[in-house]
Design a protein around this motif. Structure first.
Motif, PDB file in Angstrom:
ATOM      1  N   THR A 225       0.837  -1.195   0.000  1.00 19.31           N
ATOM      2  CA  THR A 225       0.000   0.000   0.000  1.00 19.31           C
ATOM      3  C   THR A 225       0.875   1.250   0.000  1.00 19.31           C
ATOM      4  N   PRO A 226       0.342   2.384  -0.436  1.00 19.17           N
ATOM      5  CA  PRO A 226       1.117   3.632  -0.393  1.00 19.17           C
ATOM      6  C   PRO A 226       1.628   3.969   1.013  1.00 19.17           C
ATOM      7  N   LEU A 227       0.803   3.708   2.041  1.00 18.50           N
ATOM      8  CA  LEU A 227       1.227   4.006   3.407  1.00 18.50           C
ATOM      9  C   LEU A 227       2.415   3.148   3.813  1.00 18.50           C
ATOM     10  N   GLU A 228       2.367   1.868   3.503  1.00 17.10           N
ATOM     11  CA  GLU A 228       3.497   0.992   3.823  1.00 17.10           C
ATOM     12  C   GLU A 228       4.755   1.465   3.106  1.00 17.10           C
TER      13      GLU A 228
ATOM     14  N   HIS B 124      10.828   1.911   2.377  1.00 16.84           N
ATOM     15  CA  HIS B 124      10.934   1.149   1.135  1.00 16.84           C
ATOM     16  C   HIS B 124      12.390   1.060   0.697  1.00 16.84           C
ATOM     17  N   ILE B 125      12.663   0.130  -0.199  1.00 16.30           N
ATOM     18  CA  ILE B 125      14.006  -0.039  -0.752  1.00 16.30           C
ATOM     19  C   ILE B 125      14.288   1.124  -1.691  1.00 16.30           C
TER      20      ILE B 125
ATOM     21  N   TRP C  25      15.198  -7.345   3.536  1.00 18.74           N
ATOM     22  CA  TRP C  25      16.073  -6.205   3.270  1.00 18.74           C
ATOM     23  C   TRP C  25      16.417  -5.476   4.575  1.00 18.74           C
ATOM     24  N   LYS C  26      15.400  -5.219   5.400  1.00 20.94           N
ATOM     25  CA  LYS C  26      15.625  -4.532   6.677  1.00 20.94           C
ATOM     26  C   LYS C  26      16.511  -5.354   7.605  1.00 20.94           C
TER      27      LYS C  26
ATOM     28  N   LEU D  24      20.255  -3.196   5.412  1.00 22.42           N
ATOM     29  CA  LEU D  24      20.435  -2.415   4.195  1.00 22.42           C
ATOM     30  C   LEU D  24      19.616  -1.127   4.287  1.00 22.42           C
ATOM     31  N   PRO D  25      19.992  -0.093   3.556  1.00 21.40           N
ATOM     32  CA  PRO D  25      19.349   1.218   3.713  1.00 21.40           C
ATOM     33  C   PRO D  25      17.876   1.217   3.307  1.00 21.40           C
ATOM     34  N   ILE D  26      17.107   1.987   4.063  1.00 22.07           N
ATOM     35  CA  ILE D  26      15.676   2.144   3.821  1.00 22.07           C
ATOM     36  C   ILE D  26      15.384   3.628   3.641  1.00 22.07           C
TER      37      ILE D  26
END
Length: 545
Positions: A287-290, A295-296, A357-358, A362-364
């Motif tokens: 979703t846009p909120l997530e 995000h990556i 990823w988290k 790794l960078p978020i």
């Protein structure tokens, strides 16, 4: 000299299942919707610098441009060359010289996605319910059904939906469905028309729901039945925990029986590292909120339901690599399934998704991704002349011969423009400018934020216009300075063709015509069975009871 390709060469690419290419229609959206070549994407001439880097990220990709003749595609080819694209051809003679093979000329919006949904509807015998039947059940006070609006929240906020519906968006439905419905109730899935409702219904059927129905023709069908939509549709909070074992089992079955490719983090990193010379679309289907919460970096926000509904608006290279990302893998797997079935062969899912990823430190990135500065803007900005809002205001009050040209969209112009300005489409600027301004005139260009006007100032200078200025910050700066706008169509020089309005924005007849067109797509695509993959390869778990 511009390289021109023949119709036969274009047909060879269309029939290919492995050649990477991008076939781009550079006409306006309304022109494209009336007639287009199969598998062509639409990037109007006015939007090339804004959209090309996302749709065609690798600059040596084979690109074929076309319009009605060769006039606009020739100009776009020049622009792409200046932006570093090295493998650009134009279709010889354009659509005007297309001969025979009319089955490859189609009409409409997001045609491959919508045609695929109609194929699913026919092949799978997707059950539906007519609007008047649903209304009768409501009038009787029956409470043995739940209506689920499956469109994105932003769209539902604009149009409303069926009274009493709840909003579970796109593929999020696989997570939230058990929390908000009773298995004894009928589930009625709706969207604006047909595509997303059909796909949503089919997903639930294969999850084991037996009493699920598509609302035939969606909210447009509801309006055509003389019913009203409700603006207050509650959004269901996403749940990723309930019934996890059952959902895991379903997702594993989809993976195993349909050869969904799961890739490791190392493999994903390798693809990213090679993305400067190998096409890669990285799509976050949450979703846009997530997405905004984390995000990556470099991934593109596009909820899964929209990937399926409007694939050609977001994936501009046929047969390129696509990596889908969700929290772990569930929504990405469902999205990957539908993309594979609809003819995209190189679809992968990052196994473990954003959580992996988290956990790998790794960078978020957080927040909404800002609009990208269009390609070529910085160079054009440095070479251009600027004028601030206060100075323009003074000049307009003292110089009646000053020519202000707004090259916003026609919709944006009608919503608000600087008093006494004129509107020209940037797509037609080279062809129409001399109808409103001589080369010796002082011309002020503006738009929403100054991007398009800056690029257009470069065009006018190349045409011999020397006294050209851009309003710094565009109409946004004008408004922030406290100055007023005019609205309406006054000042529009040529009839606009840049905006394709939704059928429900036009008329009842437009809605009827649109729905009849959608219903007819499955029949229209039958002559293309040899190359249109869904008609040839339709199968897999979604066919299994």
């Amino acid at each position: 000299m511009m390289n021109k390709v023949t119709q036969d060469m274009v047909l060879k690419l269309i029939k290919s299942k492995d050649i990477l290419y991008s076939l781009i229609d550079v006409r306006e959206r309304t022109e494209y919707n009336k007639k287009q070549i199969l598998f062509a994407i639409n990037i109007p001439k006015s939007q090339v610098e804004f959209r090309i880097s996302k749709l065609v990220p690798v600059k040596d990709t084979q690109i074929i441009l076309y319009d009605n003749d060769e006039s606009r595609s020739t100009l776009v080819a020049k622009t792409l060359g200046e932006l570093g694209y090295t493998n650009v051809d134009i279709l010889k003679g354009g659509l005007n010289q297309w001969e025979g093979h009319n089955e490859y000329l189609i009409n409409g919006v997001n045609v491959p996605s919508k045609a695929f949904a109609e194929i699913v509807y026919e092949e799978e015998h997707v059950p539906d319910i007519e609007a008047h039947k649903l209304y009768e059940r409501m009038q009787k006070g029956e409470n043995d059904f739940t209506v689920i609006e499956i469109r994105p929240r932003e769209e539902v906020n604009i149009t409303g939906s069926i009274p009493g519906a709840i909003n579970i968006t796109g593929v999020d439905i696989i997570h939230s469905i058990h929390d908000y419905v009773d298995n004894e109730k009928d589930l009625i899935i709706t969207c604006a028309g047909r595509t997303r409702g059909i796909i949503g219904t089919q997903i639930l059927r294969k999850m084991g729901f037996q009493n699920v129905y598509n609302l035939r023709n969606g909210t447009m069908g509801w309006l055509l039945a003389n019913q009203e939509l409700d603006d207050n549709i509650p959004l269901v909070k996403l749940s990723c925990k309930s019934n996890s074992s059952k959902l895991d089992s379903f997702i594993n079955q989809v993976i195993d029986e349909n050869n969904i490719e799961l890739i490791s983090l190392d493999c994903y990193q390798d693809l990213r590292n090679a993305s400067d010379h190998q096409t890669l679309f990285e799509i976050d289907v949450r979703t846009p909120l997530e997405y905004e919460e984390g995000h990556i970096p470099g991934t593109y926000k596009l909820p899964g339901g929209q990937v399926i509904q409007a694939t050609d608006d977001h994936i501009g290279v046929r047969n390129g690599n696509i990596v889908l990302i969700s929290n772990s893998r569930h929504r990405a797997v469902i999205t990957a399934y539908w993309l594979k079935e609809s003819g995209y062969p190189k679809v992968m899912v990052l196994d473990g998704g954003i959580e992996l990823w988290k956990n790998s430190n790794l960078p978020i990135e957080k927040g909404e991704v800002q609009d990208d500065v269009p390609l070529g803007y910085n160079t054009s900005y440095k070479k251009g002349n600027r004028i601030v809002a206060s100075e323009l205001k003074e000049r307009l009050e003292s110089d009646s011969k000053l020519i202000v040209i707004d090259i916003d969209t026609s919709k944006g112009y009608q919503k608000g423009h600087i008093p006494n300005s004129l509107w020209l489409s940037r797509s037609w600027l080279e062809f129409n400018i001399r109808e409103v301004a001589k080369e010796s005139d002082m011309v002020i260009l503006t738009d929403r934020n100054g991007y398009s006007s800056t690029l257009s100032a470069k065009t006018l200078k190349e045409l011999g216009y020397e006294d050209v200025y851009v309003l710094e910050g565009g109409k946004k700066a004008w408004s922030e300075a406290g100055y007023t706008f005019e609205n309406g169509k006054k000042g529009i020089i040529k009839e606009p063709d840049d905006i394709a309005y939704h059928p429900y924005e036009i008329s009842e007849k437009a809605m009827i015509d649109y729905l009849e067109w959608e219903i007819g797509l499955e029949e229209q695509f039958k002559p293309l069975r040899a190359i249109y993959h869904p008609l040839q390869d339709f199968g897999g778990i979604m066919n299994k009871k």
